[in-house]
Design an enzyme around this catalytic site. Structure first.
Site, mmCIF file in Angstrom:
data_model
loop_
_atom_site.group_PDB
_atom_site.id
_atom_site.type_symbol
_atom_site.label_atom_id
_atom_site.label_comp_id
_atom_site.label_asym_id
_atom_site.label_seq_id
_atom_site.Cartn_x
_atom_site.Cartn_y
_atom_site.Cartn_z
ATOM 1 N N GLY A 37 29.885 -23.337 1.730
ATOM 2 C CA GLY A 37 30.678 -22.317 2.429
ATOM 3 C C GLY A 37 31.071 -21.140 1.562
ATOM 4 N N GLU A 38 30.832 -21.230 0.250
ATOM 5 C CA GLU A 38 31.148 -20.080 -0.597
ATOM 6 C C GLU A 38 30.107 -18.982 -0.369
ATOM 7 O OE1 GLU A 38 31.581 -21.440 -4.640
ATOM 8 O OE2 GLU A 38 33.226 -22.802 -4.106
ATOM 9 N N GLN A 95 49.927 -5.746 11.729
ATOM 10 C CA GLN A 95 50.995 -6.501 11.054
ATOM 11 C C GLN A 95 51.601 -5.584 10.007
ATOM 12 O OE1 GLN A 95 49.816 -10.448 9.967
ATOM 13 N NE2 GLN A 95 48.562 -10.670 11.785
ATOM 14 N N HIS A 129 51.059 2.822 13.531
ATOM 15 C CA HIS A 129 52.237 2.778 14.378
ATOM 16 C C HIS A 129 53.465 2.936 13.493
ATOM 17 C CE1 HIS A 129 54.890 0.376 17.363
ATOM 18 N NE2 HIS A 129 55.035 1.665 17.517
ATOM 19 N N LYS A 191 55.087 -0.877 27.802
ATOM 20 C CA LYS A 191 54.690 -2.291 27.662
ATOM 21 C C LYS A 191 55.742 -3.088 26.898
ATOM 22 C CE LYS A 191 51.580 -3.605 24.411
ATOM 23 N NZ LYS A 191 50.267 -3.656 23.777
ATOM 24 N N ARG A 193 55.701 -6.671 24.937
ATOM 25 C CA ARG A 193 54.919 -7.848 24.539
ATOM 26 C C ARG A 193 55.885 -8.979 24.228
ATOM 27 N NH1 ARG A 193 49.853 -9.288 22.915
ATOM 28 N NH2 ARG A 193 48.967 -7.200 22.807
ATOM 29 N N ASP A 218 42.707 2.295 25.373
ATOM 30 C CA ASP A 218 43.553 1.691 24.344
ATOM 31 C C ASP A 218 42.752 1.662 23.049
ATOM 32 O OD1 ASP A 218 45.810 0.642 23.244
ATOM 33 O OD2 ASP A 218 45.857 -1.174 24.467
HETATM 34 C C1 R5P Z 1 48.994 -2.448 20.533
HETATM 35 O O1 R5P Z 1 49.646 -2.486 19.557
HETATM 36 C C2 R5P Z 1 47.591 -1.929 20.632
HETATM 37 O O2 R5P Z 1 47.586 -0.541 20.778
HETATM 38 C C3 R5P Z 1 46.886 -2.576 21.806
HETATM 39 O O3 R5P Z 1 47.560 -2.258 23.000
HETATM 40 C C4 R5P Z 1 46.867 -4.068 21.627
HETATM 41 O O4 R5P Z 1 46.343 -4.366 20.384
HETATM 42 C C5 R5P Z 1 46.051 -4.730 22.728
HETATM 43 O O5 R5P Z 1 46.056 -6.102 22.481
HETATM 44 P P1 R5P Z 1 45.688 -7.152 23.611
HETATM 45 O O6 R5P Z 1 44.309 -6.836 24.109
HETATM 46 O O7 R5P Z 1 45.755 -8.464 22.897
HETATM 47 O O8 R5P Z 1 46.737 -7.041 24.687
#
Ligand code: R5P
Length: 299
Positions: A37-38, A95, A129, A191, A193, A218
């Site tokens: 796997g390396e 992240q 972001h 949105k 989440r 998106d």
């Molecule tokens: C949000 O931070 C991004 O702009 C997208 O809206 C997001 O990554 C979409 O992720 P998913 O398809 O998992 O809803």
């Protein structure tokens, strides 16, 4: 010395287009796994004194990072003048903050690893972001290619009476740019989440756009939940089946199928991540970014 383009596995098409657009040689490299796997890498083309451009899109990055860094090291150790990375999709940008105690800012670590391995980076619409600019985390010169003009050109050629819909405020920046270039109206939704696969989208006054073709744009489509939730609201409000455009078709698991079942009219993406929905080519824009970074004229 003329630059040499090398493709990581799976990136041959983009690397070929890039080499063609730059008018430079597409080189050869071996990248494979040992039975344990390396990773094993070997640069097969002559790199002595040449700028080397490695092409590797970084969806599913964990499996790619080690062989990528090894290939960059092999190019450098074999005499490359400098080693740049074209990552049409740049991972770990979401992240970008420590959301909960005990977490880490993965974006920063990933950027540090790539900055150590490469002399420069070109990418397409990274998810900026809470990090406003790549220079906040990358220590090397970077170029951001904007997909907006390629997406707008596709829209003008393929869609009549579009209304651009951004599923959340974060998408506003990309969607507004596309809408302006395509001379189309724009709606940006809100949105919330609640979890990896739990997304709620609020839809304001859609009545106004009933006679238009909704086009959801998106930057990343991963689980598809953001788009699926938005499609549900638009359809219940009586709008036509929307065209869904992803700049980066990451599509985890069965997301692409679920998006179609949810009522997407058509799913289209840029070719930053190889996927059957790819319809919008970004190679020429990436080639211009590479020319700037290498300070060579555009052919
Ligand atoms: C949000 O931070 C991004 O702009 C997208 O809206 C997001 O990554 C979409 O992720 P998913 O398809 O998992 O809803």
């Amino acid at each position: 010395m003329t630059p040499l383009v090398l493709a990581m596995p799976g990136n041959e098409a983009m690397a070929g287009q890039l080499a063609l657009a730059l008018g430079v040689e597409l080189g050869m490299a071996t990248v494979r796994r040992f039975p344990d796997g390396e990773s094993y890498v070997r640069v097969e083309s002559a790199v002595q004194g040449r700028p080397v451009v490695i092409v590797c899109t970084l969806d599913r990055p964990d499996d790619k990072l080690i062989p990528l860094l090894l290939l960059a090291a092999a190019a450098r150790e074999n005499g490359a003048a400098d080693v740049g990375l074209v990552a049409p999709y740049l991972a770990y940008m979401r992240q970008d903050v420590r959301f909960h105690p005990g977490e880490t800012v993965s974006a920063q670590h990933f950027a540090t690893w790539l900055s150590r391995g490469f002399d420069w980076l070109a990418t397409v619409d990274p998810h900026l972001h809470r990090i406003a600019d790549l220079s906040q985390v990358y220590a090397i010169p970077t170029r951001r290619v904007h997909a907006a003009s390629a997406v707008a050109a596709w829209l003008r050629a393929h869609v009549t009476r579009p209304v651009l819909v951004g599923p959340d405020e974060e998408s506003g920046q990309w969607v507004a740019d596309v809408a302006q270039r395509a001379e189309a109206p724009l709606v940006v939704l809100c949105k919330i989440r609640k979890g990896d696969r739990d997304v709620e989208v609020s839809v304001p006054d859609v009545d106004r756009w009933r006679d238009y073709t909704p086009v959801l744009v998106d930057d990343i489509v991963s689980t598809g939940r953001t788009m699926i939730e938005t499609i549900g609201h638009l359809r219940r409000a009586g709008m036509a089946a929307p065209i869904c455009i992803a700049i980066h078709a990451v599509f985890s698991g069965s997301a692409a199928r679920e998006l179609e079942s949810a009522g997407a009219g058509r799913v289209v993406s840029c070719d930053t991540v190889v996927h059957p929905s790819n319809a919008i080519s970004i190679a020429h824009d990436l080639a211009s970014a590479v020319c700037e970074l290498l300070q060579i004229p555009r052919t």
